[in-house]
Design an enzyme around this catalytic site. Structure first.
Site, PDB file in Angstrom:
ATOM      1  N   CYS A  34       0.828  -1.209   0.000  1.00  0.00           N
ATOM      2  CA  CYS A  34       0.000   0.000   0.000  1.00  0.00           C
ATOM      3  C   CYS A  34       0.866   1.264   0.000  1.00  0.00           C
ATOM      4  O   CYS A  34       1.527   1.553  -0.981  1.00  0.00           O
ATOM      5  CB  CYS A  34      -1.001  -0.027   1.147  1.00  0.00           C
ATOM      6  N   HIS A  51      -3.570  -5.095   0.056  1.00  0.00           N
ATOM      7  CA  HIS A  51      -3.158  -5.469   1.415  1.00  0.00           C
ATOM      8  C   HIS A  51      -3.113  -6.989   1.590  1.00  0.00           C
ATOM      9  O   HIS A  51      -4.032  -7.573   2.180  1.00  0.00           O
ATOM     10  CB  HIS A  51      -4.111  -4.854   2.453  1.00  0.00           C
ATOM     11  N   GLU A  88      -1.521  -8.700   3.638  1.00  0.00           N
ATOM     12  CA  GLU A  88      -1.435  -9.134   5.047  1.00  0.00           C
ATOM     13  C   GLU A  88      -2.813  -9.460   5.627  1.00  0.00           C
ATOM     14  O   GLU A  88      -2.896 -10.114   6.672  1.00  0.00           O
ATOM     15  CB  GLU A  88      -0.703  -8.066   5.891  1.00  0.00           C
TER      16      GLU A  88
END
Ligand code: MN
Length: 237
Positions: free
Chosen positions: A110, A214, A216
């Site tokens: 990001c 994202h 994660e």
């Protein structure tokens, strides 16, 4: 010994106005799950200590966060530019310059993707809805972190293609800025249907890549766990 993976951090304040170092646990968990040892990088090391910390780390994850300060020439001024952290800009720019030249593995996520591009000479849309005609909605804030909202077409023959193993993936999207002019040393590895670049990489680097979404928050996906595994494996070498 497991590799040490530095993760850059945000600043915030608690209810009393006292300053905090802040990081979503999702980054820490993704690195742990992939076999790395997460090490938080406080932006307060910007003036003293960043290089000593950098030297001891085996890889760096540039995490999500606020916008990059205009003094680093990311693009046009815009009233929606928010949450600028000069110390964080400084630490990240220093570490990206170092890692791009010495081959230390890094992964940008990001803001991390944006700061990699700016550090290496690229620019940003400083507020996508006002600057990219026909742009999709890329901003799904808050609890929308695990919702897949747009496609990314992965470029054949890139490191990113090798990692994900699929030509088109669906991703989450929580950003109001985006990559505009791509830095000369970077290769585009994926873009959204509106043309916005969502993945970049240094072609000759052992592991130097960044994504606008994202991952994660998407570690329930095998292909996304593979991204973090490959990163940690590269850091282990
Ligand atoms: Mn997006």
């Amino acid at each position: 010994m497991k590799p040490l993976i530095g993760i850059t951090t945000n600043h915030s304040t608690n209810n009393y106005g006292q300053p905090l170092v802040l990081l979503q646990q999702s980054y820490v968990k993704a690195i742990k799950q992939a076999g790395g040892v997460p090490v938080l990088i406080p932006s307060l090391v910007a003036d003293d200590g960043w290089d000593a910390l950098y030297a001891r780390l085996d890889g760096i994850l540039f995490s999500g966060g606020g916008d990059i300060g205009l003094e680093h020439n990311p693009g046009d001024p815009h009233p929606r530019i928010d949450d600028v952290d000069p110390l964080r800009d400084s630490v990240e720019l220093s570490m990206i310059h170092a890692a791009a030249s010495d081959g230390k593995p890094f992964l940008g996520i990001c803001r991390g993707c944006q700061v990699v591009n700016v550090a290496l000479g690229g620019t940003l849309y400083t507020h996508i809805p006002d600057q990219l005609p026909g742009a999709l909605d890329h901003s799904y804030p808050g609890n929308m972190r695990t919702v897949l909202v747009h496609q990314v077409k992965i470029e054949e023959g890139t490191h990113v293609a090798e990692i994900f193993g699929e030509p088109i993936i669906k991703v989450n999207s929580l950003h109001h800025q985006g990559l505009k002019d791509i830095a000369p040393s970077l290769r585009v590895a994926g873009h959204a249907p509106d043309g916005l670049v969502e993945a970049i990489e240094l072609p000759e680097h052992p592991f130097g890549l960044a994504v606008q979404w994202h991952p994660e928050w998407l570690t329930d996906q095998e292909r996304t766990r593979n991204l973090f595994r490959k990163f940690v494996e590269a850091a282990e070498k």
